[in-house]
Enzyme design. Structure first.
Site, short mmCIF file in Angstrom:
data_model
loop_
_atom_site.label_atom_id
_atom_site.label_comp_id
_atom_site.label_asym_id
_atom_site.label_seq_id
_atom_site.Cartn_x
_atom_site.Cartn_y
_atom_site.Cartn_z
CG ASP A 119 32.84 34.09 46.48
OD1 ASP A 119 33.37 35.12 46.92
OD2 ASP A 119 32.67 33.88 45.26
CB ALA A 179 33.68 35.21 52.17
CB ALA A 180 36.23 33.59 47.66
CB CYS A 192 39.30 47.78 46.03
SG CYS A 192 39.11 46.52 44.77
N GLY A 233 39.11 35.26 51.30
CA GLY A 233 39.03 35.09 52.75
C GLY A 233 39.85 36.03 53.60
CB SER A 234 41.80 39.14 53.01
OG SER A 234 40.79 39.92 52.44
CG ASP A 262 35.42 43.42 50.08
OD1 ASP A 262 35.52 44.65 49.99
OD2 ASP A 262 36.31 42.65 49.69
#
Lengths: 156, 309
Positions: free
Chosen positions: B141, B118-119, B237, B121-122, B184
């Protein structure tokens, strides 16, 4: 950051506990009497307590399940217990301060900047001493303490 | 600098066949990444005061029509982190495409959701925003120093529906089952590379990490943490198929997962069903690839899956 310098998990990390109905009523009464927050605003949330703080956490039937995992934080740090008084946090006020109807102190930019810089400014207000919510140019900034003749900033 | 340009061109050559408009893609790498922010609707539904404030400070700000609550900012080299709007938690600077995994996740109020990596946090804060602070989010995280940034962002945005945890993702405890899990994943970040400005190319790093191995471990654990029928979103990404389709293909071979189609607000291309002679599950065409030059943001890969049993 190198592997050996990484922080370790706080071994004291434990779940804060949901407050009793009586304690919740006391918190809501304080929020309503001091700031005019309607209790309905907090209906979707639980208050969780640690020794010195109250946290706001969404009301959920999963709370029991979640207590099986070890957490760092749970919800939003909402109130601190300071010398027998309750002080709302900056984060709490920046989120919910717009619903306040009492002890909302509107400052002009110059006064706000001075308060942030000097931390304490002389001021005479027609309000009961205690915590106030700072507002400037339409935005909620956080918390200050009004004592007769002076305003003390709690902005970080 | 000329050397950097040549190295980058040579590096991305292996993707020439899969990147549409390859020459345009290469040209886009010479520009710094566009700058965006998300308006924090937990605090503010009308963007006017924020836009006025930022414009007064010399920023040009325009709404992104296809993605609600996102705004594009110039000059893109500037930082929004020093602005009053940032301090007050009214904005969250993030690349536009970073919103896509949450679109795929379709979070709803009341759902129990795990954001495994998560970090800072977007996506956690975006889930909180989409559900009006009513989902229950476990934001995890593995590194405590990164959790500090996550906690600061949750506090800054005023999120009250998230707990933070520090577990190695692939060892997240199985005591709780989730409606939805977002992975992610840590990745080589090729999608954010800009020559001389941002990112670094994997081959330039010393001691290359086995990223696809880590990603596979995270994805399998994420799947196992789902309730039957639960939804899983995997995103990176990077352009690299070894970190994208190959990872999802691995899950499909190990577990009874089903790939799902989803609606994206930005132009995309189907996931690959073959890479360097190696076939992937035919359903991988339901995953989506987003290329930096087409979306004017960081390149992304997003796959949506369901646990069937």
């Amino acid at each position: 950051m190198s592997r050996k310098n990484r922080k370790k998990m706080d071994p004291r990390a434990t779940w804060p506990q949901p407050v009793s109905l009586e304690e919740r009523a006391r918190i809501l009464q304080f929020l309503e009497e001091r700031f005019g927050f309607s209790p309905e605003i907090f209906e979707p949330y639980e208050f969780l307590a640690t020794s010195k703080n109250y946290w706001l956490f969404v009301r959920t039937p999963y709370l029991g399940d979640l207590e099986k995992i070890k957490v760092q934080t749970a919800g939003l740090l909402f109130l601190r217990k300071v010398s027998g008084y309750l002080k709302p946090t900056t984060a709490a006020l920046q989120r919910f301060g717009r619903y306040a109807t009492k002890n909302l102190l509107e400052l002009d930019r110059l006064t706000l900047d001075r308060l942030r810089l000097e931390k304490k400014i002389p001021i005479e207000l027609e309000i009961e001493p205690g915590y106030v919510i700072l507002k400037c140019e339409g935005q909620i900034w956080g918390c200050a303490l009004y004592l007769p003749g002076k305003l003390i900033s709690y902005l970080p | 600098m000329a050397e950097t340009f040549e190295l980058a061109d040579r590096y991305f050559e292996r993707y020439q066949e899969i990147i549409p408009g390859y020459e345009k893609f290469l040209a886009s790498l010479a520009e710094p990444l566009p700058l965006y922010f998300r308006l924090n609707t937990l605090k503010l539904k009308d963007p006017e005061s924020v836009l006025r404030g930022l414009r007064r400070q010399g920023f040009e700000v325009e709404p992104v029509e296809r993605v609600p609550w996102f705004f594009r900012v110039e000059p893109r080299e500037a930082s929004l982190g020093n602005t009053e709007e940032y301090y007050l938690g009214l904005i969250y600077p993030m690349t536009l495409s970073s919103s896509l995994p949450v679109y795929a996740l379709e979070p709803k109020p009341g759902e129990l959701i795990l954001d495994l990596c998560a970090a800072p946090g977007s996506k956690t804060t975006q889930i909180a925003q989409v559900t009006e602070d009513r989902a229950v989010i476990v934001a995890n995280d593995r590194r405590l120093d990164r959790i500090t940034a996550l906690v600061a962002n949750l506090r800054r945005l005023g999120v009250a529906c998230a707990v933070t945890t520090v577990y190695r993702g692939e060892q997240f405890p199985m005591e709780v089952s989730f409606d939805k899990v977002l992975v992610d994943a840590p990745c080589s970040g090729e999608g954010r590379y800009r020559k001389g400005y941002e990112g670094e190319l994997l081959y330039q790093k010393e001691g290359r990490t086995n990223l696809s191995g880590i990603q596979k471990g995270l994805l399998v654990r994420a799947y196992d943490l789902l309730k039957p029928g639960g939804l899983l979103v995997y995103s990176t990404c990077t352009i690299n198929p070894e970190e994208n389709e190959a990872v999802v293909d691995y899950l499909l071979r190990k577990r009874q997962a089903e790939l799902l189609s989803w609606e994206a607000p930005l132009p995309s291309h189907p996931g690959l069903t073959e890479w360097q002679g190696r076939p992937f599950h035919p359903d991988l065409k339901k995953a989506k690839r987003f290329y930096a030059h087409e979306i004017e943001a960081v390149g992304f890969f997003v796959a949506k899956l369901r646990r069937t049993v």
